[in-house]
Design an enzyme around this catalytic site. Sequence first.
Site, short mmCIF file in Angstrom:
data_model
loop_
_atom_site.label_atom_id
_atom_site.label_comp_id
_atom_site.label_asym_id
_atom_site.label_seq_id
_atom_site.Cartn_x
_atom_site.Cartn_y
_atom_site.Cartn_z
N CYS A 293 -44.75 99.54 77.14
CA CYS A 293 -43.36 99.95 76.91
C CYS A 293 -43.28 101.41 76.50
CB CYS A 293 -42.72 99.07 75.86
SG CYS A 293 -43.65 99.05 74.33
N GLU B 26 -37.49 94.22 70.56
CA GLU B 26 -38.30 95.36 71.01
C GLU B 26 -38.37 95.25 72.53
OE1 GLU B 26 -39.03 97.71 69.14
OE2 GLU B 26 -39.05 96.88 67.12
P1 NAP Z 1 -40.62 89.21 79.62
O1 NAP Z 1 -40.64 88.70 81.02
O2 NAP Z 1 -39.34 89.62 79.04
O3 NAP Z 1 -41.34 88.08 78.75
C1 NAP Z 1 -41.60 88.23 77.40
C2 NAP Z 1 -41.58 86.89 76.71
O4 NAP Z 1 -40.30 86.29 76.89
C3 NAP Z 1 -42.61 85.89 77.20
O5 NAP Z 1 -43.07 85.16 76.10
C4 NAP Z 1 -41.80 84.99 78.12
O6 NAP Z 1 -42.34 83.70 78.20
C5 NAP Z 1 -40.47 84.98 77.41
N1 NAP Z 1 -39.34 84.68 78.28
C6 NAP Z 1 -39.19 84.93 79.59
N2 NAP Z 1 -37.99 84.51 80.03
C7 NAP Z 1 -37.35 83.97 78.97
C8 NAP Z 1 -36.09 83.37 78.78
N3 NAP Z 1 -35.21 83.23 79.78
N4 NAP Z 1 -35.75 82.94 77.54
C9 NAP Z 1 -36.62 83.07 76.52
N5 NAP Z 1 -37.83 83.63 76.63
C10 NAP Z 1 -38.20 84.09 77.84
O7 NAP Z 1 -41.53 90.50 79.42
P2 NAP Z 1 -43.00 90.73 79.90
O8 NAP Z 1 -42.95 90.90 81.37
O9 NAP Z 1 -43.91 89.70 79.32
O10 NAP Z 1 -43.34 92.11 79.16
C11 NAP Z 1 -42.99 93.33 79.69
C12 NAP Z 1 -41.76 93.89 79.03
O11 NAP Z 1 -41.93 93.93 77.62
C13 NAP Z 1 -41.47 95.31 79.45
O12 NAP Z 1 -40.10 95.48 79.69
C14 NAP Z 1 -41.89 96.13 78.24
O13 NAP Z 1 -41.26 97.37 78.13
C15 NAP Z 1 -41.54 95.22 77.13
N6 NAP Z 1 -42.31 95.55 75.92
C16 NAP Z 1 -41.66 96.13 74.89
C17 NAP Z 1 -42.35 96.47 73.75
C18 NAP Z 1 -41.64 97.08 72.58
O14 NAP Z 1 -42.18 97.02 71.48
N7 NAP Z 1 -40.46 97.64 72.75
C19 NAP Z 1 -43.72 96.21 73.65
C20 NAP Z 1 -44.37 95.62 74.73
C21 NAP Z 1 -43.63 95.28 75.87
P3 NAP Z 1 -43.02 83.14 79.56
O15 NAP Z 1 -44.21 84.01 79.80
O16 NAP Z 1 -43.36 81.74 79.24
O17 NAP Z 1 -41.98 83.29 80.65
#
Ligand code: NAP
Length: 491
Positions: A298, A264
Amino acid sequence: MSDTAISARRDITDKRLLRSFSYIGGKWCAAASGETFAVTDPASGDFLADVASLSAEESAGAVEAAQAAFAEWSGLLPQQRSEILRRWFDLMIAHKEDLARIMVLEQGKPLSEARGEIDYAAAFVEYYAEESKRPNIEGVTSHLPDAEVELWLEPMGVVALITPWNFPAAMLTRKAAAALAAGCTVVAHPASETPLSAIALAELAERAGMPAGVFNIVTGRASTVVPPWTSSARVRALSFTGSTEVGRILYRDSAATIKKLVLELGGHAPVIVFKGADLDEAVAETIKAKFATSGQDCLGANRIYVERPIYAEFCAKFTEATRALTLGRGMDDPDIGPLMNENAVMKQEAHVADALEKGATLACGGKRHALGPLFYEPTVLADVPDNAAIMREETFGPVAPITPFDSEEEVIARANDTEYGLVAYVHSMDPRRIYRVSRALQYGMVAVNRTKVTGAPIPFGGTKQSGLGREGARLGMQEFMEIKYVCRDWA
Ligand code: NAP
């Protein structure tokens, strides 16, 4: 601990919900190294907690614990799993106020939005407690004269879940309740900005009688704790909510073990307002679509297209409604809270500067707010050209770009001209147009004359680079199950 953190603790009735450890194999675990990371309140910058930062080996140990628990959990009757999920749901509702306040502290969102998120999060647990009991696959008739054929749905095994910071409770339960109801066991990594909500949910899962090892929470740096999961052949599925960029990394890293993936990812939602729509309703709904969760959603409206004859009136009303929004600390329950971190604020600044440079006009806002470094004023940009960065990249904040359009064909082409395909919003009173446009939009979800579309019984998900698979509904549970085909000889 600062005064804010102390008063925050005072705000929480059940202090055992405020933990700072990982939860593995039914035990609360600090890192053997003693390493921790700090969680802070985005509204004030105040320290909230030092949370255990686990090593790769400790994270791999969580997979062992989940694997060890799988046989017993998957062997329970669906009714028995359902009862545990139901107790988890009841406890979430009973502790709703504490859970909401923990979320406000670490995430910053307004208190009433946090309460709404706990209801939303709990709804998935309740829904899957029910769904787990129902037969969930269609039968097949035999194509062979001397054989009986059957399809069985079986749990996949250990499932890894990775969740973002914008919905720290709901993104976890939307995945975990579906996986647990399916009979899988779970290792989950919450975003490091907001681990406290996930930890509190683990405390309630334990009280609900979840057996040791079934639901594990691993805190720490994603770059350390996630690779042992992507590389493990024991982890049969991985469900991730977060950025498309990280989704690509997980897709690549899961290739070696051919995991089932549910992704997602990001969105870039268009709002299309046609002449003849109820303008006041379109303005009110688009305000919600843009500014809920301070724009860090999102599903957040990222481009607003308005048909030219009503463009000036829409812009005036939308700007007036935006100016009326209140900013403040989440606990004071304003309309908009702080953004999550400095990068998020810098992105607003960059998108606004770029749009203005390319010819947009600033209708209101456009700068940080005096409340604190992470507060950004709700902002409206008009006449934003399609080549502005904000029309192509996820803004994830309270900046609303508006642009006029002249025909249905033109606006559909512009709305679809993106790598994303999560949700699109349409405002119109013409039923044939609504049908045509809903068909033509290349999005996983289309909202017509309203903003709120999500809920436990609907399949949430996107097309294109917004992701793979669906969450919620019966489909969400089936993502964590394998189909087994059995063909039995009659003779
Ligand atoms: P993110 O930076 O992608 O991080 C999400 C998760 O991934 C966190 O638990 C993070 O852990 C982990 N993570 C980061 N780098 C990683 C890596 N290299 N390998 C494995 N895991 C990793 O996203 P965010 O900034 O938290 O959230 C915002 C994004 O989520 C936006 O793009 C939004 O559109 C999307 N989103 C989508 C939905 C949907 O249902 N489609 C819903 C909500 C949000 P750490 O914090 O420990 O780095």
